[in-house]
Enzyme design. Structure first.
Site, mmCIF file in Angstrom:
data_model
loop_
_atom_site.group_PDB
_atom_site.id
_atom_site.type_symbol
_atom_site.label_atom_id
_atom_site.label_comp_id
_atom_site.label_asym_id
_atom_site.label_seq_id
_atom_site.Cartn_x
_atom_site.Cartn_y
_atom_site.Cartn_z
ATOM 1 N N ARG A 10 0.818 -1.219 0.000
ATOM 2 C CA ARG A 10 0.000 0.000 0.000
ATOM 3 C C ARG A 10 0.850 1.268 0.000
ATOM 4 O O ARG A 10 0.333 2.366 -0.196
ATOM 5 C CB ARG A 10 -0.942 0.001 1.202
ATOM 6 C CG ARG A 10 -1.958 -1.149 1.133
ATOM 7 C CD ARG A 10 -2.955 -1.076 2.242
ATOM 8 N NE ARG A 10 -3.807 0.093 2.024
ATOM 9 C CZ ARG A 10 -4.528 0.659 2.961
ATOM 10 N NH1 ARG A 10 -4.517 0.190 4.183
ATOM 11 N NH2 ARG A 10 -5.275 1.695 2.681
ATOM 12 N N CYS A 11 2.156 1.108 0.207
ATOM 13 C CA CYS A 11 3.078 2.246 0.294
ATOM 14 C C CYS A 11 3.732 2.479 -1.065
ATOM 15 O O CYS A 11 4.382 1.585 -1.617
ATOM 16 C CB CYS A 11 4.133 1.954 1.354
ATOM 17 S SG CYS A 11 5.479 3.141 1.420
ATOM 18 N N SER A 12 3.601 3.690 -1.593
ATOM 19 C CA SER A 12 4.179 3.986 -2.902
ATOM 20 C C SER A 12 5.711 3.907 -2.876
ATOM 21 O O SER A 12 6.324 3.485 -3.860
ATOM 22 C CB SER A 12 3.720 5.357 -3.401
ATOM 23 O OG SER A 12 4.154 6.379 -2.525
#
Length: 109
Positions: A10-12
């Site tokens: 979910r973390c870019s």
């Protein structure tokens, strides 16, 4: 070289790290650390300062915690671990920015 990336999809920044490592030809094992949280012993074995492992923006109250308290907090709340983290057999690096992980690929075993 055996490499493991502690990854949050979910973390870019974490996603960018995967892209960079794959583009560099690195074979990485992905560990979804939120689903498979590291133990306190694993966290301390990284050899990284506790303060660097903490996502301070998500835990501002921990600014005055000791290293032991931070490791306890991270073991209990893995969402507070700074990400991504790349582990090799001899060292670990935090991917902030993701390009910082590429230096670990250059280190000999």
């Amino acid at each position: 070289m055996a490499l493991t990336l502690w990854h949050n999809p979910r973390c870019s920044t974490s996603r960018r790290a995967v892209e960079l490592l794959q583009a560099a030809g690195a074979e990485i094992q992905i560990r979804l650390y939120l689903q498979d949280p590291p133990s306190r012993a694993e966290l301390t074995a990284l050899g990284l300062p506790a303060a660097q492992l903490l996502r301070r923006k998500d835990a501002p109250e921990a600014a005055d915690y000791s290293a032991a308290q931070i490791f306890d907090l991270l073991a209990a709340e893995p969402r507070l671990i700074e990400r991504p983290i790349l582990l090799s057999p001899r060292s670990a690096a935090i991917g902030r920015p993701p390009e910082a992980l590429l230096k670990l690929l250059e280190k000999p075993l």
